[in-house]
Each structure stands twice: as C-alpha cells, then as structure tokens.
Write an enzyme that holds these catalytic residues in place. Sequence first.
Site, PDB file in Angstrom:
ATOM      1  CE  LYS A  54      -6.224   9.300  -1.016  1.00 44.58           C
ATOM      2  NZ  LYS A  54      -4.775   9.251  -0.789  1.00 44.58           N
ATOM      3  CD  GLN A  98      -2.655   8.200   1.917  1.00 44.09           C
ATOM      4  OE1 GLN A  98      -3.203   7.843   0.883  1.00 44.09           O
ATOM      5  NE2 GLN A  98      -2.745   9.435   2.360  1.00 44.09           N
ATOM      6  CG  ASP A 121      -1.066  10.370  -5.041  1.00 45.44           C
ATOM      7  OD1 ASP A 121      -2.096  11.073  -5.008  1.00 45.44           O
ATOM      8  OD2 ASP A 121      -0.694   9.660  -4.093  1.00 45.44           O
TER       9      ASP A 121
HETATM   10  N1  GUN Z   1      -0.719  12.346   2.081  1.00 45.03           N
HETATM   11  C1  GUN Z   1      -1.271  13.564   2.149  1.00 45.03           C
HETATM   12  N2  GUN Z   1      -1.798  13.911   0.959  1.00 45.03           N
HETATM   13  C2  GUN Z   1      -1.568  12.888   0.126  1.00 45.03           C
HETATM   14  C3  GUN Z   1      -1.886  12.637  -1.237  1.00 45.03           C
HETATM   15  O1  GUN Z   1      -2.481  13.447  -1.953  1.00 45.03           O
HETATM   16  N3  GUN Z   1      -1.489  11.441  -1.720  1.00 45.03           N
HETATM   17  C4  GUN Z   1      -0.817  10.536  -0.968  1.00 45.03           C
HETATM   18  N4  GUN Z   1      -0.442   9.393  -1.544  1.00 45.03           N
HETATM   19  N5  GUN Z   1      -0.507  10.732   0.284  1.00 45.03           N
HETATM   20  C5  GUN Z   1      -0.891  11.897   0.833  1.00 45.03           C
END
Ligand code: GUN
Length: 305
Positions: A54, A98, A121
């Site tokens: 990211k 996350q 998200d």
């Molecule tokens: N963990 C696995 N996939 C994701 C996601 O798309 N966003 C976040 N914040 N955590 C994750």
Amino acid sequence: MTAKLIDGKAIGKRIREDELKPKVEALAKHGVVPGLAVIVVGDNPASKVYVGQKTRACEEVGVHSETHKFPEDVPQAAVLKRIAELNVNNKIHGIIVQLPLPAQFDMRLILESILPAKDVDGFHMYNVGGLVLQTGDDGAENIFPPCTPYGVQRLLEYSDIPIEGQNVVIVGSSNIVGKPMALILLRKNATVSICHIKTRDLAQFTILADILVVAAGVPNLILPQMVKTGAVVIDVGINRLDNGKLVGDVDFDGVVKKASYITPVPGGVGPMTVTMLIANTVNAAERQSAQQRVANQGQAGSPAL
Ligand code: GUN
C-alpha cells in the site's frame, strides 16, 4: 479452450497511471495532497507485506501515506484516541485499520470509530449500509465500496465482461469479500448466489456460474469439473503452501483449460485491492476538498460582524 488471463497487475497499473495520477494532479492545483493513514497493531507477517504494498503504491501515485504502528498489547483506548485525532486531521483523507486485530480488540468498535467520510476500506456500517441501499449512479458515488470486491468489479469492466443478467456464483460469504461482492454485482443486475462453508454440494452451484468468484481461502477448492465451459473465473484466494508457493483457491492448471477468462494468483485480484484503496483515498480527498471549498466560500461571503 484456454482461458485469457486477466492481468490485475497491468490493469491496476493502468488505472493508477491513467485515472488516479491525473486526479492527484488536479487536486494539487487546489493545494491538496491526498493523505492515507494506515493503523497497524502487532506484527502479523501478512499485514507487513500488505502495508508495504500500500505504501509503495501511494508513493507511485503521489498520495501521502503514513503508518501508525502499535505494539500487540496496546490498550484499545490508545488506538481509539489516535483514530479520533486522525478523524479531525485535515491532511488525512482516508484511514484504515489493518486486519486482523489482536484478540483483545473489539473490531467493530474500532471500525465504527473511523469517520465514514474517511473510511476508505469501506468497512464502517455507514458504508456497508450504503452498499446495500446502492446510492449513487455507479454504486460508489456517495460511499466507499470495500477495495477487493470493488477491484473485481473493475477487472470485469476493464476486460469488457458483461455482468447484467449473468449468473454469478460467489464462494465465500465474508464481510470483506463475499457479501459486498454480491451487493456490487447485484447492483449491476447480475443474478447472484452466495455459497459458503455450510453449502451442500458446492459443485451443483458453481457449475451454473457464468462468472465464478472464489474467496474461501482453501487451495484447490475449485476443480475443472465444477466449472462450466467458457465461465469467467475470478480467484480471490491467497494461500501460502508449505513449500512457500503462493496459490489461489482455484486449480489454475485444470480450470485454465475450461474457462474463458481467469485471474492468476499472484498478479490477479491482489494488485487491484491496493489500487482501489488508492482510488477510494483520492475520491475521499476530492469530496473533502470540494466540501472545504464550499465552506470557505460561505465564510468569505458572510457579512462581517
Ligand atoms: N486484511 C485483509 N484484507 C484487508 C483489507 O482489505 N483491509 C484491511 N484493513 N485489512 C485487511
């Protein structure tokens, strides 16, 4: 038949170059740099990889990103306090936490503490509710769709695969992928079925799919005999085998001979998730800066006291 590969890595790059960079440049003219805050608790090795991806993608597009790291045993209140600060920080337009969080955390409380306008998200109840009610022309105008299913939608559209009227079967009913995927494709007028761990005779459903989206986290769950000839197969699974190899949920070598389109793992859906996170962050910055400009105009036009 040998399926065409849907190259998510290349499509993600094209979207970042052709769509997102120009938007970032347009925002720069208003003195705005889109900003993303990523909150990470503990040191889950997979989370480290995702956060690195990211951060790199943000840099490439010109989006400011900052990672807020907390130790595994941090009190929940400290994370809530940081989110409250980020909610009112006008340099930060998007906030994500996350997942997974350590067991002592109330995940819903944490996700609900993010301002919906910064929830890039798309996990806040407000944004989930918006997806159910399907506001906005493209379903993404007033809310933030979760990044992975949004990325799948973009992959299908980019590849000119029709969605309307198609039989879509989704394997996996998670809040992050399966459920929002169903809502996004329903919005596009597909006929959607969701299968899950309690589904009896999975193959009876998958064989009917014109578009099969698999997000179960089980290597080789989908075998060629479970797939209709000519189907579009989207593999959202990411599984690390004991030999270190990364594979999806689909028996790729078998299914590639039967499908019309297929996504590889890695290089299919994964890079799109990251690209859609940036798309949502840029979108958040556009909305917030437009609101700010309206507010400033209001102030400028108001009579002096
Ligand atoms: N963990 C696995 N996939 C994701 C996601 O798309 N966003 C976040 N914040 N955590 C994750």
